[in-house]
Design a protein around this motif. Structure first.
Motif, short mmCIF file in Angstrom:
data_model
loop_
_atom_site.label_atom_id
_atom_site.label_comp_id
_atom_site.label_asym_id
_atom_site.label_seq_id
_atom_site.Cartn_x
_atom_site.Cartn_y
_atom_site.Cartn_z
N LYS A 181 0.82 -1.21 0.00
CA LYS A 181 0.00 0.00 0.00
C LYS A 181 0.86 1.26 0.00
O LYS A 181 0.46 2.28 -0.57
CB LYS A 181 -0.96 0.00 1.19
N LEU A 224 -5.55 3.91 4.17
CA LEU A 224 -5.58 3.96 5.63
C LEU A 224 -6.61 3.03 6.24
O LEU A 224 -6.77 3.01 7.47
CB LEU A 224 -5.85 5.40 6.10
N GLN A 225 -7.29 2.25 5.42
CA GLN A 225 -8.24 1.30 5.96
C GLN A 225 -7.51 0.22 6.76
O GLN A 225 -6.53 -0.35 6.31
CB GLN A 225 -9.04 0.63 4.84
N ASN A 226 -8.01 -0.04 7.97
CA ASN A 226 -7.50 -1.12 8.83
C ASN A 226 -6.03 -0.95 9.22
O ASN A 226 -5.34 -1.95 9.46
CB ASN A 226 -7.69 -2.48 8.14
N ARG A 284 -3.01 0.61 11.82
CA ARG A 284 -2.84 0.89 13.24
C ARG A 284 -1.90 2.08 13.42
O ARG A 284 -1.15 2.44 12.51
CB ARG A 284 -2.27 -0.34 13.95
N PRO A 336 -8.02 7.73 2.18
CA PRO A 336 -9.08 6.89 2.74
C PRO A 336 -8.97 5.42 2.32
O PRO A 336 -9.39 4.53 3.05
CB PRO A 336 -10.37 7.51 2.17
N ILE A 337 -8.37 5.18 1.16
CA ILE A 337 -8.22 3.81 0.66
C ILE A 337 -7.09 3.10 1.39
O ILE A 337 -7.27 1.99 1.91
CB ILE A 337 -7.95 3.82 -0.86
N ARG A 339 -8.49 11.41 10.67
CA ARG A 339 -8.09 10.21 11.39
C ARG A 339 -7.12 10.60 12.51
O ARG A 339 -5.99 10.12 12.56
CB ARG A 339 -7.45 9.20 10.43
#
Length: 256
Positions: free
Chosen positions: A98, A194-196, A198, A191-192, A145
């Motif tokens: 990612k 940063l999904q899931n 930590r 937003p794509i 976030r």
């Protein structure tokens, strides 16, 4: 979040392989193209430089290749240092895949913006659009976030980003469009990617890279004494020394 505490260049490269590889590519291409001035280097430059006219004629790879090329040593060093400072936390949080997607995606969006907003005879190169894409991701964190970034890091990233944008309008040779479009690209992709994810944890990278410790951080009581030994320090930090020497060469070459 942005303070580097790795004990050596070797350790940094093991913990953050993508950032390290990108920096090596920046410097290696500068050596081949500018320092050694090899014929293959000129071929790489001609093949990869961003040129809107050739993009309009179907050479779409030029939306990607300029991300890895730079105009001179200082250009390569500034982008590399920015990448070393702001890239590791995101590489650890996002993971290699990612992070590469976000970095290259923002850089490509910056180059697409350059294609549409600059004239056909416009040429450009540099990783600045991709680096500003990292800023875009961080600014998204600051705004939406907040759980992923601490207050001190938020203040730092906002201050540096504002200064960076203002400085973009100072130099006549700076690709302002790539900076702003790259930032927008990172913000859009945030937003794509940063999904899931930590919160950044510097020890997480150590656990992944040193599995023999079974997740435990080993403390060496002689660590600080070892760092005082000059030969060992020189051995561990050879790349930083090399970068410093190259920086001096680049500075003096401007006056020759």
């Amino acid at each position: 979040m942005f303070m580097r505490n790795e004990r050596s260049i070797k350790e940094f490269m093991k913990l953050y392989p993508v950032v390290s590889t990108l920096v090596i590519i920046h410097l290696a291409l500068w050596v081949i193209i500018d320092l050694l001035q090899l014929s293959i280097g000129q071929e790489i430059y001609v093949f990869g430089v961003g040129y809107n006219l050739l993009v309009s004629l179907g050479e779409y790879w030029r939306l990607v290749t300029p991300i890895f090329l730079h105009g001179d040593l200082m250009h390569a060093l500034f982008n590399s240092f920015a990448l070393v400072l702001f890239g590791p936390a995101l590489e650890q949080m996002l993971g290699k895949g990612k992070f590469i997607f976000a970095y290259l995606g923002a850089g490509i969006i910056g180059n697409i913006g350059t294609f549409f907003l600059e004239p056909l005879d416009y040429t450009h190169l540099g990783a600045s659009g991709a680096v500003y894409g990292l800023f875009g991701i961080y600014i998204f964190m600051v705004l939406f976030r907040k759980n992923l970034i601490d207050q001190n890091s938020s203040q730092m990233i906002m201050t540096i980003f504002i200064i960076g944008v203002l400085m973009s309008f100072v130099g006549s040779s700076i690709n302002i469009v790539a900076h702003l479009a790259g930032f927008a690209g990172g913000f859009i992709l945030a937003p794509i990617v940063l999904q899931n994810v930590r919160v950044y944890n510097p020890w997480q990278a150590y656990r992944r890279s040193y599995p023999d410790n079974h997740g435990e951080i080993q403390f060496d009581p002689n660590r600080w004494n070892k760092k005082r030994i000059i030969p060992k320090k020189l051995k561990d930090n050879w790349l930083w020394i090399l970068i410093g020497v190259l920086a001096l060469i680049g500075l003096f070459s401007r006056f020759i």
